[in-house]
Write a protein that holds these residues in place. Structure first.
Motif, PDB file in Angstrom:
ATOM      1  N   LEU A   1      -8.597   5.127   0.314  1.00 47.04           N
ATOM      2  CA  LEU A   1      -8.954   5.438  -1.077  1.00 47.04           C
ATOM      3  C   LEU A   1      -7.709   5.555  -1.954  1.00 47.04           C
ATOM      4  CD1 LEU A   1     -11.543   6.567  -2.824  1.00 47.04           C
ATOM      5  CD2 LEU A   1     -10.239   8.686  -2.624  1.00 47.04           C
ATOM      6  N   ILE A   2      -6.705   6.254  -1.396  1.00 46.43           N
ATOM      7  CA  ILE A   2      -5.471   6.419  -2.170  1.00 46.43           C
ATOM      8  C   ILE A   2      -4.875   5.041  -2.472  1.00 46.43           C
ATOM      9  CG2 ILE A   2      -3.111   7.313  -2.064  1.00 46.43           C
ATOM     10  CD1 ILE A   2      -4.245   9.668  -0.394  1.00 46.43           C
ATOM     11  N   ASN A   3      -4.861   4.180  -1.451  1.00 45.74           N
ATOM     12  CA  ASN A   3      -4.320   2.833  -1.651  1.00 45.74           C
ATOM     13  C   ASN A   3      -5.141   2.042  -2.664  1.00 45.74           C
ATOM     14  OD1 ASN A   3      -2.154   3.185   0.080  1.00 45.74           O
ATOM     15  ND2 ASN A   3      -3.370   2.582   1.885  1.00 45.74           N
TER      16      ASN A   3
ATOM     17  N   SER B   1       0.841  -1.195   0.000  1.00 48.63           N
ATOM     18  CA  SER B   1       0.000   0.000   0.000  1.00 48.63           C
ATOM     19  C   SER B   1       0.872   1.238   0.000  1.00 48.63           C
ATOM     20  CB  SER B   1      -0.956  -0.020   1.190  1.00 48.63           C
ATOM     21  OG  SER B   1      -0.268  -0.427   2.341  1.00 48.63           O
ATOM     22  N   LEU B   2       0.272   2.283  -0.591  1.00 50.56           N
ATOM     23  CA  LEU B   2       1.011   3.532  -0.765  1.00 50.56           C
ATOM     24  C   LEU B   2       1.244   4.214   0.589  1.00 50.56           C
ATOM     25  CD1 LEU B   2       1.942   4.728  -3.446  1.00 50.56           C
ATOM     26  CD2 LEU B   2      -0.135   6.094  -3.510  1.00 50.56           C
ATOM     27  N   LEU B   3       0.172   4.204   1.400  1.00 52.24           N
ATOM     28  CA  LEU B   3       0.214   4.893   2.691  1.00 52.24           C
ATOM     29  C   LEU B   3      -0.352   3.991   3.772  1.00 52.24           C
ATOM     30  CD1 LEU B   3      -1.179   8.421   1.834  1.00 52.24           C
ATOM     31  CD2 LEU B   3       1.108   7.934   2.685  1.00 52.24           C
ATOM     32  N   GLU B   4       0.049   4.235   5.002  1.00 52.52           N
ATOM     33  CA  GLU B   4      -0.530   3.452   6.085  1.00 52.52           C
ATOM     34  C   GLU B   4      -1.047   4.349   7.211  1.00 52.52           C
ATOM     35  OE1 GLU B   4       1.496  -0.236   7.744  1.00 52.52           O
ATOM     36  OE2 GLU B   4       2.205  -0.155   5.655  1.00 52.52           O
ATOM     37  N   TRP B   5      -2.220   4.021   7.687  1.00 51.75           N
ATOM     38  CA  TRP B   5      -2.840   4.792   8.780  1.00 51.75           C
ATOM     39  C   TRP B   5      -2.237   4.365  10.103  1.00 51.75           C
ATOM     40  CZ3 TRP B   5      -5.577   8.777  10.331  1.00 51.75           C
ATOM     41  CH2 TRP B   5      -6.181   8.758  11.599  1.00 51.75           C
ATOM     42  N   ARG B   6      -1.954   5.329  10.922  1.00 51.38           N
ATOM     43  CA  ARG B   6      -1.482   5.001  12.268  1.00 51.38           C
ATOM     44  C   ARG B   6      -2.345   5.728  13.287  1.00 51.38           C
ATOM     45  NH1 ARG B   6       4.566   6.484  12.006  1.00 51.38           N
ATOM     46  NH2 ARG B   6       4.036   7.212   9.913  1.00 51.38           N
TER      47      ARG B   6
END
Lengths: 133, 704
Positions: free
Chosen positions: A27-29, A2-7
């Motif tokens: 959504l970006i992912n 994934s492009l980004l990860e939530w923390r």
């Protein structure tokens, strides 16, 4: 990947804003995954456009919430938002002009911005909202 | 109706164009009529409070206190009084123009009915304010207004005792009446203010203050008028004499002379009927418009930008209904939406950079989807050639600009240019669909959809979100605000803009914020503009000053006198009272026992008045009261030639079939302008002629 990860430490304390942060990252992912093998220029262009629109809308909401709470640091925070939107627009134009999108670089730029923004601007907003209660 | 509307519109547009030459577009009084109305209301309020401080509510004191203001204290009180009068007159002018203009420009149809309909009672309040105001002065005009108004009110027939009898002659007048009138004159404007507030409720960002310069100019003009033609009282009122001629305020008393031609009732019917017709105008015929804006919840996170920008308050932010974890969503009230699309221009997801197949914004017009707009822009700009290619976005009310199209110019029409999200401009410039963007909308401060060009100016100047991104070169973004009769301006602006684009073709101005590019349009020299504007305001002021008293209205000819027949008399009971029989008395509860019993109900009063042997009044006057047991009241007024007259007056107040119960005759010599009253007092033997003193000011007064 994934492009980004939530923390969890990204949380600022306004439910709808936190929610949309996660939706946005998801959504970006998703968009990035859907892009998949089809690396046609048009597809990438629309992918970037969609991200641009979603982030714009998100900032609009977050800015409304900040103003409704009389957040004193609104100006610099908004300036940071505009900075990212300008960045994304630059990447969009670069892609159009040169016909390339360096996935890794794009992800890196987004991630860097988000991380920095969460750590500084959003953390400060978070603190403000905590003390205000 | 359509013909009338378009004719009026053409007239207004021409007049506005002339005024614009002097005032400039931002200060043009024509586009500030509503807020000027508010401004005048405040002038009248402040001056009214000042005048009230010095005003005495007495029959003679009222006149004297105003004379003091105008003569002794002319430098302040006199000016205040004059301002009070002239600002009120100006208000009638402004309100009427405002009404006609909104009608002519068709800004009251369909969902815009609310300000129109709430404006109709405002007209009644406005006139009530003016008429009661003239009453308080208690000069000859006030006397005329008092008598004409009360006679007119009496014609409705709901008052048992005619109010006009209060002004029969000097002996009838009480100071209390002035106190009452003063309260009415204060209460009506207060209710009017409430309605004025209601009037603007459906307008977001309603303009209730004119631009400061314009407001000061109007105030200055009124002060000048007050100094040149101070508002003065006419001769003091004298109820024993009828006024021949009165200086007449044609703004407030417009309909009064009609009472000489038609009956009071007819005039009421005409005015009430006219008001009903006015009220119905927004639906005559019903407006056919595009369907209202719709919200696509999947693309709405409740950011509230459409809510902030809607000019008609048609959008509210309500709790989320789709279960999404947002607090709010936008909701469109279809009954208030004018389908202008300004909300679409405010929506952050309405950006053309998005996936074309799924370009669904949070809010949009079903008849004008944003995806189709994107396609239209791309298609229209594709064939353009040259280095001065321009895409003109034009609003539906800017007139037909399609003739501007040429190999380098594309025209994209839309309901209102503020429907265009700023990111469209970004798209056109950055993707080089054209070299420049020209937004052509309604005249400045006069957007058909109220706030369209204001929002565009602010969005481009980065003062309002969504703003045009700084990266977009403002040298390539132009605006042209022009009314339908100023389309040559847009042509001129386009020509200059293309020239400008050719000049900047090779240069880039990155990161420049600022306002949109505007053409330099020829305008008059500054001194000429000031002189012209002063001349326009001065001319209006002189018209107001003139028609506030001129031409005089002739109430009586110089050889006429006024004959009034008025009294209140209880006729005989239908059945005479009788004694209870002992048997009846015994049956009554002890607390109800009395000697006599009377059935309710009286005979009507039959009355006949002959003047020199010719009958001028013959009528049956019914008793008042639900049980027909009240007095019969008579009020009749005749204009008769001055000189010697024989009067025969006869009255029947019993059940007799023929003959009269009372009859009186006299010969009177009426002087011109005399107010001669025939009264009747049964207890004092019958008719009384000319009870009132022949001259001298009214002095009778009830102490407070």
């Amino acid at each position: 990947m994934s492009l980004l990860e939530w923390r969890d430490e990204f949380r600022i304390g306004i439910a709808e804003v936190d929610h949309e942060h996660q939706v946005l990252i998801g959504l970006i992912n998703d968009l990035h995954a859907a892009l998949g093998a089809d690396r046609s220029g048009e597809n990438i262009e629309e992918f970037l456009g969609e991200i641009f629109a979603r982030i714009s809308a998100h900032f609009a909401l977050e800015e409304k919430d900040m103003q409704a709470r009389h957040y004193p640091d609104f100006g610099p925070h908004k300036a940071d938002h505009e900075h990212l939107l300008d960045d994304i627009r630059d990447i969009m134009d670069e892609h159009i002009e040169r016909g390339i999108l360096d996935d890794a670089a794009f992800a890196d730029r987004l991630a860097t911005w988000f991380a920095a923004h969460f750590k500084t601007r959003d953390a400060r907003l978070h603190t403000y909202l905590q003390t205000r209660r | 109706m359509r013909l009338l509307k378009s004719g009026l519109r053409a007239l207004f547009l021409r007049l506005e164009q002339v005024c614009e030459k002097f005032f400039g577009p931002a200060l043009n009084p024509w586009v500030h009529l509503g807020s000027l109305g508010w401004f005048l209301f405040w002038i009248v309020t402040v001056t009214g409070i000042y005048v009230y401080v010095f005003f005495d509510t007495g029959v003679t004191q009222a006149y004297a206190s105003l004379e003091y203001l105008s003569r002794e204290q002319w430098y302040l009180g006199g000016i205040m009084r004059s301002l009070h009068r002239y600002a009120s007159d100006a208000m009638v002018v402004i309100v009427m123009l405002h009404l006609l203009r909104e009608f002519a420009m068709d800004r009251m149809r369909g969902n815009r009915w609310f300000p129109w309909v709430t404006g109709v009672p405002l007209l009644w309040f406005l006139y009530a304010c003016g008429i009661t105001g003239y009453w308080l002065v208690w000069d000859r005009l006030a006397q005329y207004v008092a008598i004409a108004t009360t006679e007119w009110l009496d014609s409705i027939g709901i008052f048992a005792e005619p109010i006009a009898r209060n002004f029969l002659d000097s002996s009838h007048l009480a100071g209390r009446f002035f106190t009452l009138m003063t309260y009415i004159h204060i209460a009506v404007p207060l209710i009017m203010l409430l309605f004025m507030w209601v009037h603007i409720q459906r307008h977001a960002h309603a303009r209730v203050n004119p631009p400061r310069t314009l407001g000061l100019a109007v105030l200055g003009t009124l002060v000048a008028l007050a100094l040149v033609v101070p508002a003065m009282s006419q001769a003091p009122a004298d109820l024993d004499r009828a006024p021949f001629e009165v200086g007449f305020d044609w703004f407030y008393l417009t309909v009064y002379p009609l009472l000489d031609i038609v009956s009071g009732r007819t005039l009421w019917v005409a005015l009430v009927g006219g008001s009903v017709f006015l009220t119905l105008l927004p639906w005559l015929p019903p407006l056919r418009k595009a369907p209202p804006a719709v919200v696509h919840l999947d693309n709405c996170n409740g950011c509230g930008r459409c809510f902030a920008d809607c000019p008609f308050g048609a959008i509210t932010m309500v709790g989320r209904t789709d279960g999404a974890e947002f607090d709010q969503e936008a909701r469109v009230d279809a009954d208030m939406c004018m389908s202008c699309g300004i909300c679409v221009g405010a929506c952050p997801t309405a950006t053309p950079f998005r996936r074309a197949s799924a370009l669904l914004p949070g809010i949009e017009l079903p008849a004008d989807p944003i995806a189709a707009l994107r396609d239209r822009v791309v298609a229209a700009t594709a064939p353009l050639q040259g280095n001065d290619r321009v895409v003109v976005f034009r609003c539906a009310h800017a007139g037909n600009l399609d003739t501007l199209a040429d190999p380098s110019v594309a025209v994209v029409p839309m309901p209102c240019v503020a429907m265009l999200p700023p990111s469209f401009i970004d798209l056109v410039i950055s993707r080089k669909h054209a070299d420049g963007v020209l937004l052509a909308g309604c005249a400045e401060e006069d957007c058909f959809e109220r706030l369209g060009n204001r929002w565009i100016d602010e969005r481009i100047a980065n003062q309002r979100d969504p703003h045009l991104r700084d990266r977009v070169d403002r040298e390539r973004v132009a605006v042209s605000w022009a009314s339908p009769v100023q389309q040559h301006r847009t042509r001129e602006a386009l020509a200059q803009f293309r020239q400008h684009l050719r000049a900047v073709a090779s240069t880039v101005h990155p990161g420049r914020t600022g306002v949109a590019w505007r053409a330099r349009l020829s305008q008059l020299a500054a001194p000429l503009r000031v002189v012209g504007a002063a001349a326009v305001l001065g001319a209006v002021a002189l018209l107001i000053g003139w028609f506030a008293t001129q031409p005089a209205y002739a109430y009586l000819h110089h050889d006429q006198a006024l004959l009034k027949l008025s009294f209140s008399h209880a006729a005989q009971p239908l059945k005479p009272c009788r004694h209870y029989t002992p048997r009846e008395l015994a049956q009554l509860p002890f607390n109800q026992r009395r000697a006599t019993t009377c059935e309710r109900g009286r005979w009507p009063v039959y009355l006949q008045l002959d003047l020199d042997g010719r009958t001028i009044h013959r009528a049956t006057h019914q008793p008042a009261g639900l049980w027909d047991d009240g007095p019969s009241t008579v009020y009749a007024s005749f204009r008769v030639p001055a000189g010697q007259h024989r009067l025969d007056v006869r009255l029947r107040d019993s059940g007799r079939a023929t003959g009269f119960d009372y009859a009186s005759s006299t010969t009177v010599s009426l002087t011109p302008g005399q107010n001669f009253v025939i009264d009747f007092r049964g207890a004092e033997g019958g008719f009384q002629f000319g009870r009132a003193p022949a001259h001298g000011p009214a002095t009778h007064e009830v102490p407070p």
